[in-house]
Design a protein around this motif. Structure first.
Motif, PDB file in Angstrom:
ATOM      1  N   HIS A  50       0.945  -1.368  -0.033  1.00 24.35           N
ATOM      2  CA  HIS A  50      -0.120  -0.063  -0.081  1.00 24.35           C
ATOM      3  C   HIS A  50       0.718   1.334  -0.087  1.00 24.35           C
ATOM      4  O   HIS A  50       0.600   2.304  -0.731  1.00 24.35           O
ATOM      5  CB  HIS A  50      -1.119   0.078   1.148  1.00 24.35           C
ATOM      6  N   ALA A  69     -12.407  -0.961  -4.182  1.00 19.63           N
ATOM      7  CA  ALA A  69     -12.337  -2.111  -3.369  1.00 19.63           C
ATOM      8  C   ALA A  69     -11.407  -1.751  -2.242  1.00 19.63           C
ATOM      9  O   ALA A  69     -10.201  -2.306  -1.992  1.00 19.63           O
ATOM     10  CB  ALA A  69     -11.612  -3.468  -4.321  1.00 19.63           C
ATOM     11  N   ASP A  92     -16.567  -0.361  -2.177  1.00 23.54           N
ATOM     12  CA  ASP A  92     -16.490  -1.457  -2.125  1.00 23.54           C
ATOM     13  C   ASP A  92     -17.796  -2.343  -2.290  1.00 23.54           C
ATOM     14  O   ASP A  92     -18.649  -1.881  -1.943  1.00 23.54           O
ATOM     15  CB  ASP A  92     -15.804  -1.876  -0.443  1.00 23.54           C
ATOM     16  N   ALA A 121     -17.751  -2.658  -8.704  1.00 20.85           N
ATOM     17  CA  ALA A 121     -16.448  -2.055  -9.570  1.00 20.85           C
ATOM     18  C   ALA A 121     -16.686  -2.098 -10.917  1.00 20.85           C
ATOM     19  O   ALA A 121     -16.298  -1.608 -11.729  1.00 20.85           O
ATOM     20  CB  ALA A 121     -15.154  -2.757  -9.183  1.00 20.85           C
ATOM     21  N   CYS A 137      -6.425  -2.362  -5.304  1.00 28.78           N
ATOM     22  CA  CYS A 137      -5.326  -3.364  -4.671  1.00 28.78           C
ATOM     23  C   CYS A 137      -6.124  -4.587  -4.327  1.00 28.78           C
ATOM     24  O   CYS A 137      -7.284  -4.524  -3.631  1.00 28.78           O
ATOM     25  CB  CYS A 137      -4.845  -2.953  -3.358  1.00 28.78           C
TER      26      CYS A 137
HETATM   27  C1  SAM Z   1      -8.358  -9.120  -1.189  1.00 28.38           C
HETATM   28  S1  SAM Z   1      -9.488  -7.718  -0.661  1.00 28.38           S
HETATM   29  C2  SAM Z   1      -8.570  -6.183  -0.733  1.00 28.38           C
HETATM   30  C3  SAM Z   1      -8.909  -5.071   0.089  1.00 28.38           C
HETATM   31  C4  SAM Z   1      -8.039  -4.011   0.116  1.00 28.38           C
HETATM   32  N1  SAM Z   1      -8.063  -3.448  -1.158  1.00 28.38           N
HETATM   33  C5  SAM Z   1      -6.608  -4.227   0.580  1.00 28.38           C
HETATM   34  O1  SAM Z   1      -5.669  -3.951  -0.103  1.00 28.38           O
HETATM   35  O2  SAM Z   1      -6.437  -4.691   1.687  1.00 28.38           O
HETATM   36  C6  SAM Z   1     -10.749  -7.693  -1.768  1.00 28.38           C
HETATM   37  C7  SAM Z   1     -11.735  -6.289  -1.538  1.00 28.38           C
HETATM   38  O3  SAM Z   1     -12.469  -6.351  -2.712  1.00 28.38           O
HETATM   39  C8  SAM Z   1     -13.788  -6.354  -2.437  1.00 28.38           C
HETATM   40  N2  SAM Z   1     -14.662  -6.674  -3.982  1.00 28.38           N
HETATM   41  C9  SAM Z   1     -14.695  -7.929  -4.561  1.00 28.38           C
HETATM   42  N3  SAM Z   1     -15.317  -7.909  -5.442  1.00 28.38           N
HETATM   43  C10 SAM Z   1     -15.565  -6.457  -5.787  1.00 28.38           C
HETATM   44  C11 SAM Z   1     -16.360  -5.932  -6.908  1.00 28.38           C
HETATM   45  N4  SAM Z   1     -16.960  -6.697  -7.721  1.00 28.38           N
HETATM   46  N5  SAM Z   1     -16.512  -4.681  -6.720  1.00 28.38           N
HETATM   47  C12 SAM Z   1     -16.058  -3.922  -5.598  1.00 28.38           C
HETATM   48  N6  SAM Z   1     -15.293  -4.484  -4.747  1.00 28.38           N
HETATM   49  C13 SAM Z   1     -15.189  -5.795  -4.814  1.00 28.38           C
HETATM   50  C14 SAM Z   1     -14.085  -7.303  -1.570  1.00 28.38           C
HETATM   51  O4  SAM Z   1     -15.336  -6.881  -0.621  1.00 28.38           O
HETATM   52  C15 SAM Z   1     -13.015  -7.149  -0.462  1.00 28.38           C
HETATM   53  O5  SAM Z   1     -13.183  -5.747   0.325  1.00 28.38           O
END
Ligand code: SAM
Length: 231
Positions: A50, A69, A92, A121, A137
């Protein structure tokens, strides 16, 4: 976007696709349930990536920045810190993740212009050219190849001319980690997804982004790959 290049990529990739469809409803449920303990994973595995991504994204105070996300909001707070006089928007899929991010950032930066909502997204509710920078990310691993294209096209649409897109992905240069990840992904695909293979540059460039810098790093054995691009 060059259609032929896109089709070529899809045909070769789909033959060995391990996530043929995005399983968004399950992913949303899983991340909702894990929202309170998720910060631990950021602390152990993601915080270095990050920090590197914020440095590489070229955020300047006063910009319009979108994080896609956000998870539990650790990166979002870094972005707001770097952009206190700008507008920082997050989203998210998981409503609990988004609510948590919103609550904490308003507590830590009450004077900054911030907004975080539950949004998919793949369908961004913003006008064309609304943001100077998009940061995302560890999301693409959870989307099917078709939806990665859709999402990258959405990023392209909402970015201003010469806007930047900074991606953090799971690295794939550690054989043992890759094996474990494949196993985890087959047991709980809605949470782990699958690693994106080495042809990511092709994928990004076919959506009209130019890669400007790349960094690989590891934290507690977890490999990450930061890719900075420009429209
Ligand atoms: C592996 S986590 C990463 C979280 C954060 N970006 C990080 O770096 O720690 C994946 C995140 O993507 C979100 N996510 C999954 N599919 C998504 C979508 N179609 N649109 C938006 N967010 C999504 C999940 O809810 C989750 O919070």
């Amino acid at each position: 976007m060059p259609l032929l290049k896109t089709l070529e990529y899809e045909v070769t990739t789909l033959t060995r696709e391990r996530l043929p469809k995005t399983i968004a409803a399950r992913t949303r449920r899983v991340y909702d349930v894990l929202s309170t303990i998720y910060p631990l994973s950021t602390y152990c595995f993601h915080s270095r990536a990050h920090k590197t991504a914020v440095d590489m994204a070229g955020i300047q105070d006063g910009m319009h920045v979108l994080e896609v996300a956000t998870g539990s909001g650790e990166m979002f707070r870094r972005l707001v810190k770097a952009n206190r006089n700008g507008k920082t928007v997050g989203l998210d899929l998981s409503p609990r993740m988004a609510a948590r991010t919103q609550k904490q950032v308003r507590r830590d930066y009450p004077d900054a212009w911030t907004e975080c909502q539950a949004v998919d997204a793949r369908y961004l509710p913003f006008r064309d050219a609304s943001f100077d920078a998009v940061v995302c990310c560890y999301l693409l691993e959870l989307l099917s190849t078709e939806d990665i294209f859709l999402t990258l096209q959405e990023f392209h649409r909402v970015l201003t001319r010469r806007g930047t897109l900074t991606l953090v992905l799971i690295g794939h240069n550690a054989a043992m980690f890759n094996r474990l990840y494949r196993l985890a992904g087959s047991l709980a695909p809605a949470f782990w997804g699958r690693q994106i293979d080495g042809r990511l540059p092709e994928l990004i460039e076919s959506c009209d982004f130019r890669i400007t810098a790349e960094r690989e790093l590891r934290q507690s054995g977890y490999p990450s790959r930061v890719v900075a691009t420009r429209k």
